[in-house]
Design an enzyme around this catalytic site. Structure first.
Site, PDB file in Angstrom:
ATOM      1  N   GLU A 449       0.800  -1.223   0.000  1.00  0.00           N
ATOM      2  CA  GLU A 449       0.000   0.000   0.000  1.00  0.00           C
ATOM      3  C   GLU A 449       0.835   1.277   0.000  1.00  0.00           C
ATOM      4  O   GLU A 449       0.534   2.219  -0.723  1.00  0.00           O
ATOM      5  CB  GLU A 449      -0.970  -0.019   1.203  1.00  0.00           C
ATOM      6  CG  GLU A 449      -2.041  -1.072   1.045  1.00  0.00           C
ATOM      7  CD  GLU A 449      -2.869  -1.274   2.308  1.00  0.00           C
ATOM      8  OE1 GLU A 449      -4.032  -1.685   2.178  1.00  0.00           O
ATOM      9  OE2 GLU A 449      -2.344  -1.052   3.416  1.00  0.00           O
ATOM     10  N   GLU A 748       0.927  -6.437  10.886  1.00  0.00           N
ATOM     11  CA  GLU A 748      -0.374  -5.808  10.701  1.00  0.00           C
ATOM     12  C   GLU A 748      -1.455  -6.557  11.475  1.00  0.00           C
ATOM     13  O   GLU A 748      -2.319  -5.947  12.111  1.00  0.00           O
ATOM     14  CB  GLU A 748      -0.731  -5.793   9.216  1.00  0.00           C
ATOM     15  CG  GLU A 748      -2.118  -5.273   8.911  1.00  0.00           C
ATOM     16  CD  GLU A 748      -2.478  -5.422   7.449  1.00  0.00           C
ATOM     17  OE1 GLU A 748      -3.419  -4.736   7.013  1.00  0.00           O
ATOM     18  OE2 GLU A 748      -1.832  -6.221   6.739  1.00  0.00           O
TER      19      GLU A 748
END
Length: 858
Positions: A449, A748
């Site tokens: 990302e 994450e």
């Protein structure tokens, strides 16, 4: 007494600033109880004084704003500060800064390539980007140079050279910003690179953020060709100035960088010499969005030699650098002409040590050899990785590969070490994720990302300041946030806001019954919470003043949405109109138990029911407090009234019984964290927090937005013992489970790697859950701010039987605080110009600056 760590605009001797600066310094003295009683700042331009503050009584030693005559463009200034302390001693120190363009100084013109470019195949590129383009220009310089500066920027990312040599080691200029409003330009000191007679300037431009399909800017993507703007100003000893600006006399050509993409990587063909020269096209983009780069540039900050090379069970040759980083690989390659060497970057291996790509980005660099031995490092890309899969060479040796960490360098402010190796490794993992994701903007991950998610930095800012001086970095990002903010006050989920995330925002809004881009609880609230946490860390009210209009616009959007839109159910309007309870929200996001029951978006609504109204109250109540700090009484009264109505509505709707209308742990955590629990419910809700943890087999079950508050809430309700147990938990989900699984950065997801070593589709380098580092440093080491900026310090270590000793230092705006404790003894260093309250051995001590030692029972 001496002065050190002088900073201008919170940077060291910056070259190329376009705002009036502020000045900071720190005092060092061995004499206990040293306080500043006055300071005097004098600024000169080498010929005359442009500002003399006079003697200013008081203890201020940070963020002293320039108040002199208007500064001139492209001018070097020197400032010195003279400080007097309460013992009658004085000290003086000096530093410098140089301005960039402060007015209508640009004469160079934008020029763009005329070389045809094929379009990328899809939004994510897939490695089909066109070649990089080099812009060249020759010029003649006469003898007698005094100094020279190059001011330059580009559409794309560029690497400048002068007479074949790089100007410095910065990378990926002009970096990532909201280009339609804030396109950075860079200032280079090129005095040493110029030579009398003929000179050649080159700017080699790759796609970068501007052209990358996954990061292309909104509202400013009218250009499809790389372009550059530059202005070289040469000042001679006789006082004359020669200006060499981009004007259309340049040529452009393609060379060995055949494709460059931030996600898919770079293809470098050493057999492809620079081709024929093409003319450039002069275009009119104006100068209105140009801003001198307000933060230090991306640089190679650390080199990591390869730890090992091994062949995986499937036959892949893998190089292990031992640490996840964001950056690139530097490789010494000696292969026959035409050989393609492929470097595929990845963060985690399969359980048996094989290649595993956890992201949809290829992260693949390809080098085509021309038969000569050379060192290759990509020019216009970066990756997140610990490992690379290498194909092409007949032999792969560890000594031929080095990982290059790229980051925006910042002053290291914190250190932590203790007797538990696992806790030390957790702290190191936090540091690495912070380094890896603070590159130009605060990103969520350096792999799939690379996006400036507002929620991530909102919750991580306290931990960020516990480790590095984030002032100039986050100030720059907040300026991007302010201009990215919509006219209706809505703050997007990423800053800069890029095409893929605009589509995501619109899609999810429609799915949840609204239209367009709407605010998202816990993400958009970064507009208020980030500057607030910066103020708490530094004591700087300037950041509150600068961002106040942005905060007001966002809080007005919350209030308006609550008033105009009715939430689910049949709530009485008198309460519903004060609850932000409509639209799409990520909610807590990544709650461990809920992820096992459905997709993340499907379960987000479960927690959004309380996350949105609770965060709405949090932002509005903070704005009232900020208005009070700034002396803005009308705004304080208005937003305090709105916050009180929101609090009352939350009480009437959510807190009428002994339990909240949710079985999720995070609802109770946020209620306590945001001081929303009515006094008559505190005992029951506190018991419910403990009950939920115990029912979950003693494990946490909080997600993205609530985990930062969990341990503090347990301390608040008198269960610090449970907070410590959660910190030292080794089962999944927990922080030390990651350490036991060999993590070298923060994951994450809590379950990114299964107990058998099988990795999942996840980022292995997300700093968000590293927020626990702030708690460790405050509670375990025991350094807490008793006043904004640590003007007063509270030292209260939480001694635990699982530790024999702990050591922590923190460089604050006033200087270094350090604590070292064993079970029997505490050593404390308090910086000048501050005081401290020390809690040790059941006693309380009030001390001033200096070194102090305490023994248990003494």
């Amino acid at each position: 007494m001496r002065l050190e760590n002088l900073r201008t605009a919170h940077r060291t001797d910056p070259v190329g600033i376009d705002r009036n600066p502020e000045f900071s310094w720190q005092m060092v003295s061995a004499v206990p109880g040293t306080m500043q009683v006055s300071y005097r700042i004098v600024v000169d331009d080498g010929e005359c004084t442009v500002w003399d503050s006079g003697v200013v009584p008081g203890e201020r030693q940070s963020f002293a704003e320039y108040g002199g005559s208007p500064l001139r463009s492209a001018t070097a200034y020197r400032w010195r500060v003279h400080v007097v302390d309460n013992h009658g001693r004085a000290a003086t120190a000096a530093a410098g800064f140089e301005t960039a363009f402060l007015g209508d100084d640009w004469t160079g013109r934008w020029v763009e390539s005329t070389i045809a470019r094929p379009a990328a195949e899809s939004d994510w590129g897939h490695g089909t980007q066109p070649p990089a383009v080099e812009f060249r220009r020759s010029f003649v310089m006469r003898p007698g140079i005094r100094r020279a500066r190059l001011y330059a920027t580009a559409l794309g990312v560029y690497r400048p050279t002068l007479n074949g040599a790089r100007l410095d080691d910065r990378e990926l200029a002009p970096e990532f910003s909201v280009y339609r409003h804030r396109l950075y330009y860079q200032t280079y000191d090129v005095s040493a690179q110029l030579r009398t007679g003929d000179n050649e300037l080159s700017l080699y431009v790759g796609d970068g953020w501007y052209f990358c399909p996954a990061t292309r800017p909104l509202g400013y993507q009218s250009r499809t060709m790389p372009a550059v703007l530059y202005q070289l100003e040469i000042r001679y000893e006789d006082g004359s100035v020669q200006t060499v600006g981009s004007d259309g006399s340049e040529t452009c050509r393609t060379g060995p960088v055949r494709s460059s993409d931030l996600f898919w990587g770079e293809r470098y063909d050493a057999t492809a010499a620079f081709g024929e020269a093409h003319p450039v096209r002069v275009i009119d983009l104006g100068y209105g969005n140009l801003v001198a780069q307000p933060l230090d540039p991306i640089r190679p900050a650390r080199l990591l030699p390869a730890r090992s090379v091994y062949t995986a069970p499937g036959g892949d040759v893998i190089v292990d650098f031992g640490q996840i980083i964001a950056g690139r690989v530097r490789a010494r390659l000696d292969v026959t002409a035409g050989t393609e060497v492929t470097l595929e970057h990845f963060e985690a291996t399969t359980a048996d040590g094989g290649y595993f790509n956890s992201t949809y980005a290829g992260q693949k660099d390809v080098y085509v050899s021309d038969g000569t031995s050379r060192e290759y490092e990509p020019l216009f890309t970066f990756h997140g990785f610990r490992y690379i899969r290498v194909s092409g060479p007949a032999a792969v040796r560890p000594e031929d590969f080095t990982a290059v960490l790229l980051t925006t360098p910042k002053q290291r402010t914190g250190s932590f070490e203790c007797s538990d190796p696992a806790l030390n490794r957790l702290h190191e993992n936090v540091l690495w994720s912070q380094r890896n994701n603070m590159m130009s903007i605060p990103t969520d991950c350096p792999t799939r990302e690379k996006a400036g998610f507002t929620g991530d930095i909102q919750l991580y800012t306290p931990a960020a300041f516990a480790n590095e001086d984030m002032t100039s970095f986050l100030t720059a990002w907040l300026r991007n946030l302010a201009v990215e903010q919509r006219e209706d006050g809505v703050v997007p989920i990423t800053v800069p806001f890029t095409a893929p995330y605009e589509r995501l925002a619109r899609t999810m809004s429609e799915k949840f019954g609204t239209a367009g881009v709407t605010g998202v609880a816990g993400w958009s609230d970064a507009a208020v919470i980030v500057p607030w946490e910066m103020y708490r860390a530094t004591g700087d009210t300037g950041i509150l003043r600068e961002t106040f209009a942005s905060m007001v616009a966002w809080c007005d959007a919350i209030i308006r949405t609550a008033r105009d839109e009715r939430g689910p159910g049949a709530l009485p309007e008198e309460f519903d109109r004060h609850l932000w309870n409509t639209g799409f929200h990520f909610g807590e996001w990544l709650i461990p138990s809920q992820r096992q029951r459905g997709g993340d978006f499907e379960i987000s609504a479960l927690s959004a029911a309380y996350v949105a109204p609770f965060f709405g109250y949090r932002s509005v109540s903070l704005l009232a407090e900020i208005a009070a700090i700034l002396g803005r009484d009308p705004e304080r009264e208005h937003y305090a009234t709105e916050a009180a109505a929101m609090r009352d509505a939350i009480h009437r709707v959510f807190m009428t019984g002994d339990e909240l209308p949710t079985t999720l742990m995070g609802g109770y955590v946020l209620a306590f964290a945001f001081d929303l629990v009515p006094p008559e419910r505190r005992e029951q809700y506190a018991a419910k927090v403990v009950e939920l943890i115990e029912a979950n087999d003693g494990l946490l079950d909080t997600g993205f937005l609530t985990t930062p508050h969990l341990l503090d809430v347990l301390v608040r309700i008198g269960r610090a013992d449970l907070a410590l147990d959660l910190l030292w938990e080794h089962r999944m989900p927990s922080w030390l489970y990651q350490v036991d699984q060999g993590a070298t950065a923060i994951w994450e997801n809590w379950d990114a790697v299964a107990p058998d070593g099988t990795p999942g589709i996840s980022s292995f380098d997300h700093y968000a859950f590293g927020c626990v580092d702030d708690w460790i440093c405050r509670e375990i080491a025991g350094i807490q701010a008793g006043a904004p900026g640590y003007k007063h310090v509270i030292i209260a270590p939480r001694v635990d039987a699982r530790l024999e000793w702990c050591s922590r230092s923190l460089r604050t705006e006033f200087g270094e605080i350090s604590v070292r404790w064993t079970r029997d003894e505490l050593e404390v260093l308090v910086p000048c110009n501050t005081s401290a309250t020390v809690h040790w051995g059941g006693q309380r001590h009030e001390v001033g600056s200096g070194c102090h030692r305490f023994r248990s029972g003494a």
